[in-house]
Enzyme design. Structure first.
Site, PDB file in Angstrom:
ATOM      1  N   HIS A  78       8.373  -3.668   7.509  1.00 40.44           N
ATOM      2  CA  HIS A  78       7.917  -2.273   7.675  1.00 40.44           C
ATOM      3  C   HIS A  78       8.314  -1.744   9.054  1.00 40.44           C
ATOM      4  O   HIS A  78       8.777  -0.609   9.182  1.00 40.44           O
ATOM      5  CB  HIS A  78       6.394  -2.173   7.545  1.00 40.44           C
ATOM      6  CG  HIS A  78       5.891  -2.068   6.139  1.00 40.44           C
ATOM      7  ND1 HIS A  78       6.272  -1.067   5.278  1.00 40.44           N
ATOM      8  CD2 HIS A  78       5.002  -2.828   5.454  1.00 40.44           C
ATOM      9  CE1 HIS A  78       5.640  -1.217   4.115  1.00 40.44           C
ATOM     10  NE2 HIS A  78       4.871  -2.281   4.194  1.00 40.44           N
TER      11      HIS A  78
ATOM     12  N   LEU B  72       0.834  -1.210   0.000  1.00 42.15           N
ATOM     13  CA  LEU B  72       0.000   0.000   0.000  1.00 42.15           C
ATOM     14  C   LEU B  72       0.871   1.263   0.000  1.00 42.15           C
ATOM     15  O   LEU B  72       0.405   2.325  -0.401  1.00 42.15           O
ATOM     16  CB  LEU B  72      -0.928  -0.003   1.223  1.00 42.15           C
ATOM     17  CG  LEU B  72      -1.984  -1.116   1.240  1.00 42.15           C
ATOM     18  CD1 LEU B  72      -2.716  -1.131   2.585  1.00 42.15           C
ATOM     19  CD2 LEU B  72      -2.981  -0.947   0.086  1.00 42.15           C
TER      20      LEU B  72
HETATM   21  O1  GNR Z   1      -2.160  -5.690   0.472  1.00 40.89           O
HETATM   22  C1  GNR Z   1      -1.033  -6.201   0.429  1.00 40.89           C
HETATM   23  N1  GNR Z   1      -0.830  -7.297  -0.353  1.00 40.89           N
HETATM   24  C2  GNR Z   1       0.330  -8.050  -0.328  1.00 40.89           C
HETATM   25  C3  GNR Z   1       0.515  -8.987  -1.330  1.00 40.89           C
HETATM   26  C4  GNR Z   1       1.648  -9.783  -1.353  1.00 40.89           C
HETATM   27  C5  GNR Z   1       2.593  -9.654  -0.358  1.00 40.89           C
HETATM   28  C6  GNR Z   1       2.431  -8.714   0.634  1.00 40.89           C
HETATM   29  C7  GNR Z   1       1.300  -7.918   0.668  1.00 40.89           C
HETATM   30  S1  GNR Z   1       1.089  -6.770   1.939  1.00 40.89           S
HETATM   31  C8  GNR Z   1       0.075  -5.578   1.167  1.00 40.89           C
HETATM   32  C9  GNR Z   1      -0.392  -4.538   2.153  1.00 40.89           C
HETATM   33  C10 GNR Z   1       0.798  -3.798   2.703  1.00 40.89           C
HETATM   34  O2  GNR Z   1       1.408  -2.962   2.095  1.00 40.89           O
HETATM   35  N2  GNR Z   1       1.209  -4.144   3.878  1.00 40.89           N
HETATM   36  O3  GNR Z   1       2.306  -3.564   4.405  1.00 40.89           O
HETATM   37 NI    NI Z   2       3.525  -2.981   2.711  1.00 38.13          NI
END
Ligand code: GNR
Ligand code: NI
Length: 168
Positions: free
Chosen positions: A138, A93
């Site tokens: 993160h 995101l």
């Molecule tokens: O929505 C998200 N989908 C996703 C798809 C594959 C591997 C990791 C993710 S996490 C992401 C949401 C996000 O940014 N979380 O930090």
């Molecule tokens: Ni992420």
């Protein structure tokens, strides 16, 4: 509850290492609820507090189709169980519009506290294992673009910076 603003790469605040939660109180639970609402609204399957500019070790996740199985991870810790890795396409995101294949350890053990402060342990598989590592990254100020070549990362940075300029 409220929808929180999600920081986007290359925002330097995404590089801050989050601090552990000492005590889970009403403020913590309220932040967890706002993070879940923000994640669902953004159609994400996970969200780390770092992404909403809070430097605390909190992650929310929901991998269910119905969006009715929230997972809360406070002070999450991961142990890598062996050196088998598997490739998976990841998005973020905080890096909207970009999807790349990343190699990560496949067999991990997660220890965390839930929304009530109860400790639990999980040995996740597949997408859940990928997502947990993505979210804990993160909290350590790391993004999936850090696993790409410098050229790919720079290209993504430039495209997002251009988009951000257009939004101002
Ligand atoms: O929505 C998200 N989908 C996703 C798809 C594959 C591997 C990791 C993710 S996490 C992401 C949401 C996000 O940014 N979380 O930090
Ligand atoms: Ni992420």
């Amino acid at each position: 509850m409220s929808i929180l603003n999600i920081l986007e790469f290359p925002d330097p605040r995404l590089r801050i290492r989050a601090a552990p939660i000492a005590e889970i109180d009403q403020n913590t639970r309220s932040l967890v609820d706002d993070m879940l609402e923000t994640m669902y609204q953004a159609n994400g399957i996970g969200l780390a507090a770092t992404q909403v500019n809070v430097d605390k070790r909190i992650v929310v996740m929901d991998l269910s189709d119905e969006g009715d199985q929230p997972i809360v991870m406070i002070n999450p810790q991961v142990e890598i169980l062996d050196d088998i890795t598997c490739p998976h396409q990841e998005g973020c995101l905080s890096v909207p519009g970009f999807y790349e294949t990343i190699q990560r350890p496949e067999h991990i053990r997660l220890s965390a506290l839930d929304r009530e402060g109860q400790p639990y342990v999980l040995e996740p598989e597949g997408l859940l294992a990928v997502c947990i590592q993505h979210e804990i990254d993160h909290l350590d100020g790391k993004l999936f673009v850090d696993y790409l070549s410098p050229i790919k990362r720079q290209r993504i940075r430039q495209k997002l910076e251009k988009l951000h300029r257009q939004q101002d």
